[in-house]
Design an enzyme around this catalytic site. Structure first.
Site, short mmCIF file in Angstrom:
data_model
loop_
_atom_site.label_atom_id
_atom_site.label_comp_id
_atom_site.label_asym_id
_atom_site.label_seq_id
_atom_site.Cartn_x
_atom_site.Cartn_y
_atom_site.Cartn_z
N SER A 67 0.86 -1.18 0.00
CA SER A 67 0.00 0.00 0.00
C SER A 67 0.89 1.23 0.00
CB SER A 67 -0.90 -0.01 1.24
OG SER A 67 -1.69 1.16 1.30
N LYS A 88 -1.34 -0.97 -4.20
CA LYS A 88 -2.52 -0.17 -3.87
C LYS A 88 -2.09 1.27 -3.69
CE LYS A 88 -4.40 -0.32 0.34
NZ LYS A 88 -5.22 -0.77 1.49
N LYS A 122 -3.17 5.05 -2.41
CA LYS A 122 -4.10 5.93 -1.69
C LYS A 122 -4.46 7.10 -2.60
CE LYS A 122 -4.13 3.85 2.39
NZ LYS A 122 -5.36 3.32 3.03
N ASP A 142 -7.45 3.17 -3.08
CA ASP A 142 -8.16 3.19 -1.79
C ASP A 142 -8.41 4.65 -1.42
OD1 ASP A 142 -9.19 2.79 0.72
OD2 ASP A 142 -7.30 2.13 1.63
N GLU A 158 -11.42 0.85 -3.64
CA GLU A 158 -11.70 0.50 -2.25
C GLU A 158 -12.28 1.70 -1.49
OE1 GLU A 158 -9.27 -1.15 1.68
OE2 GLU A 158 -8.26 -0.99 -0.26
N ASP A 207 -14.24 -1.61 2.99
CA ASP A 207 -13.33 -1.75 4.12
C ASP A 207 -14.02 -1.21 5.36
OD1 ASP A 207 -11.33 -1.54 6.03
OD2 ASP A 207 -9.98 -0.35 4.83
N LYS A 261 -10.08 -6.76 7.77
CA LYS A 261 -9.04 -6.32 8.68
C LYS A 261 -9.35 -6.88 10.06
CE LYS A 261 -7.46 -2.11 6.41
NZ LYS A 261 -7.50 -0.63 6.39
N GLY A 293 -4.28 -4.12 6.10
CA GLY A 293 -3.39 -3.89 7.22
C GLY A 293 -3.55 -2.51 7.81
#
Length: 369
Positions: A140, A166, A168, A193, A216, A241, A265, A293
């Protein structure tokens, strides 16, 4: 072998660890992390470790390090001390009256699972019913100062062998960074995400052209109808999530058509008992899952590897190597990824030795009950 476990002592350690690379999401930037480590000890002296991996600020979720410490000290740990149980699934029933506070619950629930598997002489993965001996890891990446900085990070992680990246994203940092990464890496398993920062007025549909594995959590956690409308309008799978804290949340989201992928998670769902239940339900309804995570220290990272060995975790999980986040981790050996693959420990319990001296050197608060 089945033996009643009775916890006779509990300890908490608030531990502060610096990150090797600052990490920025849509809400804040982090240079170090404070997590709470939980120790549960039984009458024979066996110890199980858990990790409360809550953020320090109430941006990702309502909980913070301070609230978790308070709830664990006042309600969760007193509920388990002196109580006998045969299976770790029973531990969460001891605090059944406590609503919410999933991060705090997760640390205690995990410690119970690690304690039980240690006593039983089996690995944590075997205790959970895991079937894999290795787990494919993804990484990530946070929001970087420039697109060139982001491309350099992607290059660093793909060169390390990670098959999934991934990114952000946030309004103003979405289409162009994704376009740049996709142009440079046309075959990369890539997803984004948003951590719930967007509204339906934002231009999320423009991301549909980049062949992403998933988008996400684009909208706020409770806004399941907005997720359902977006999923109907685009071909890219929506992954939830923050929206899913319980199996009931998952059932609601599935009924609405609000997701096609689930991020499980352990911390967000209240521990391994709840995470495994969500995995089982997702398998029943045909929703693929992966393990997200919270920049866990080695204890939480090892737990994520163990849960990712369950059969429904068919997508790369956020179980990247310790070295991506910490110069030295609190477990020995550290979690290692070779060409993007992490081996599932076979040793009993957590499968790693906890570095007591490093924990002590980085502890800023302690509590013993």
């Amino acid at each position: 072998m089945s033996t009643e476990v009775k916890i006779t002592a509990a300890r908490m350690h608030r531990v502060r660890m610096p990150l090797v690379h600052e990490f920025q999401t849509s809400s804040h930037r982090k240079k170090f992390l404070d997590h709470i480590l939980v120790e549960l000890e039984d009458a024979c002296g066996a110890v199980g470790w858990g990790e409360i991996a809550s953020p320090s600020d109430p941006y990702y979720a309502p909980e913070t390090v301070e609230t978790c410490w308070n709830i664990a000290e006042r309600y969760l740990l007193p509920a388990v001390i002196g109580q006998g149980w045969d299976r770790p699934e029973q531990v969460s029933q001891l605090w059944a009256k406590v609503r919410g506070n999933q991060f705090a619950k997760a640390g205690v629930d995990v410690a119970a699972w690690v304690l039980w598997s240690t006593i039983q002489g089996v690995s944590l993965a075997d205790a959970l019913g895991g079937t894999r001996t290795e787990v494919t890891a993804g990484v990530s990446l946070g929001i970087e100062p420039t697109i060139d900085d982001l491309l350099a990070e992607v290059e660093r992680q793909t060169a390390a062998g990670y098959p999934r990246v991934k990114l952000k994203i946030a309004p103003g940092w979405d289409v162009e960074p994704v376009r740049a990464v996709r142009s440079a890496y046309p075959d990369l398993d890539l997803h984004v995400d948003a951590n719930g920062i967007y509204t339906e007025d934002d231009a999320l549909r423009a991301l549909d052209e980049f062949g992403l594995t998933m988008i996400e959590q684009p909208f706020a956690p409770r806004d399941l109808l907005a997720h359902a409308r977006l999923q109907q309008a685009i071909s890219t799978p929506i992954c939830l999530d923050e929206s899913i804290e319980t199996v009931a949340d998952l059932d609601t989201a599935v009924s609405l058509g609000a997701l096609e992928v689930l991020n499980i998670k352990v911390s967000r769902m209240g521990g391994l008992t709840a995470a495994r239940a969500a995995h089982d339900r997702a398998q029943q309804v045909g929703i693929p899952v992966w393990c997200g995570g919270m920049h866990e220290f080695g204890i939480g990272r090892a737990v994520n590897v163990a849960v990712s060995s369950l059969p429904g975790f068919t997508l790369p999980s956020d179980v990247s190597a310790s070295e991506k986040y910490y110069a030295r981790d609190i477990v020995e050996p550290a979690v290692v990824a070779v060409e993007g693959v992490v081996q599932v420990p076979e040793a009993t319990g957590l499968g790693h030795k906890v570095d007591i001296e490093l924990i002590a050197a980085n502890t800023v608060a302690t509590l013993s009950l």
